[in-house]
Design an enzyme around this catalytic site. Structure first.
Site, PDB file in Angstrom:
ATOM      1  N   CYS A 175     -16.656  70.175  37.100  1.00 35.25           N
ATOM      2  CA  CYS A 175     -17.175  69.638  35.839  1.00 35.25           C
ATOM      3  C   CYS A 175     -18.706  69.627  35.802  1.00 35.25           C
ATOM      4  CB  CYS A 175     -16.564  68.260  35.633  1.00 35.25           C
ATOM      5  SG  CYS A 175     -16.401  67.821  33.905  1.00 35.25           S
ATOM      6  N   HIS A 208     -10.445  67.560  37.006  1.00 28.60           N
ATOM      7  CA  HIS A 208     -10.442  66.409  37.893  1.00 28.60           C
ATOM      8  C   HIS A 208      -8.996  66.246  38.335  1.00 28.60           C
ATOM      9  CE1 HIS A 208     -14.579  65.371  37.058  1.00 28.60           C
ATOM     10  NE2 HIS A 208     -14.341  65.541  35.771  1.00 28.60           N
TER      11      HIS A 208
HETATM   12  N1  LIG Z   1     -16.563  64.886  33.830  1.00 29.78           N
HETATM   13  C1  LIG Z   1     -17.760  65.429  33.907  1.00 29.78           C
HETATM   14  O1  LIG Z   1     -18.246  65.786  34.967  1.00 29.78           O
HETATM   15  C2  LIG Z   1     -18.552  65.513  32.636  1.00 29.78           C
HETATM   16  C3  LIG Z   1     -19.703  66.464  32.679  1.00 29.78           C
HETATM   17  C4  LIG Z   1     -20.652  66.349  31.507  1.00 29.78           C
HETATM   18  N2  LIG Z   1     -21.358  65.099  31.558  1.00 29.78           N
HETATM   19  C5  LIG Z   1     -19.905  66.534  30.202  1.00 29.78           C
HETATM   20  O2  LIG Z   1     -19.605  65.564  29.547  1.00 29.78           O
HETATM   21  O3  LIG Z   1     -19.602  67.639  29.857  1.00 29.78           O
END
Ligand SMILES: NC(=O)CC[C@H](N)C(=O)O
Length: 241
Positions: free
Chosen positions: A96, A195
């Site tokens: 992510c 995740h």
């Molecule tokens: N879950 C995350 O790592 C989010 C990554 C980033 N902040 C987004 O919202 O795209």
């Protein structure tokens, strides 16, 4: 002491570890036992040097835009070392926010440009008042394997030169909700929005990356026992859509 040891770096694990992304290393460590291997993990955070020759595996987890802004500045000081690790076929898993930061930049939810290191050729834009949240299923083209995960991101990522997706989206949104791509594979670097953590939920991928790391460090050893292993971390878990 185990016969084989892998040194893992958990990059910014104190700032970017959304949904317990460190579980990816724990899952690999679980399977590693089957071939008498162990994983030693070190947290590499702000102001810590990253030595590309020291590590056999790197995990860079997800995070929120605020933390990503802080990490982005420090990351530039590690840009050359991380790029050399990746170019040298170092096994790397970026999830992510971590996946976003390996590319050129991420436009955060407030429109701010958060620079990555451009070690991989993708870039990430922002959705207008929307996030991709929910269960996701993809299919990996090379192995035909199906991977399951959970995505929660604002960013929409577009792959570039030399990058192929980790999988084709069967359910969910993936990199950008448009081209059906999810994640990335570049050399021995794997990126994903999953995740879950992705390796705890996807035994085949965990073993694939573990084997890559072991074989790179111990080219003459035989780790084929990993392929026969049928123990599945998720065997007693029912995940409802
Ligand atoms: N879950 C995350 O790592 C989010 C990554 C980033 N902040 C987004 O919202 O795209």
């Amino acid at each position: 002491m185990a016969t084989y040891t892998l040194n893992a770096a958990h990059l910014y694990g104190d700032l970017m570890n959304t949904y317990g992304d460190i579980g990816n290393i724990l899952a690999m460590g679980y399977y590693a036992k089957a071939v008498d291997a162990e994983i030693k993990t070190e947290l590499i955070s702000l102001d810590d040097p990253f030595d590309p020759d020291k590590y056999d595996f790197v995990l860079f987890g997800g995070g929120q835009d605020y933390e990503q802004t802080i990490v982005s500045k420090d990351l530039q000081t590690k840009k050359a070392a991380l790029t050399s690790y990746i170019e040298n076929d170092g096994p790397f898993l970026a999830i992510c926010g971590g996946f976003q930061m390996l590319g050129h930049y991420y436009i955060g939810a407030q429109g701010e440009k958060i620079p990555g290191i451009g070690a991989l050729d993708h870039y990430t834009l922002s959705q207008d008042h929307n996030r991709f949240i929910g269960n996701i299923t993809i299919k990996n083209a090379e192995t035909g394997q199906t991977y399951y995960g959970f995505e929660n991101h604002n960013g929409t990522t577009f792959l570039g030169k030399g990058e192929r997706p980790l999988g084709t989206v069967e359910q969910g949104n993936g990199n950008n909700g448009q081209d059906k791509s999810e994640g990335v594979i570049y050399k021995n670097t794997f990126g994903s929005y999953f995740h879950g953590p992705i390796l705890a939920r996807n035994e085949a991928l965990a073993k694939r990356i573990l084997k890559l790391a072991l074989q790179r460090k111990y080219p003459d050893a035989d780790f084929s026992a990993l392929d026969q292993l049928t123990e599945d971390l998720t065997k007693n878990v029912t995940i409802k859509p």
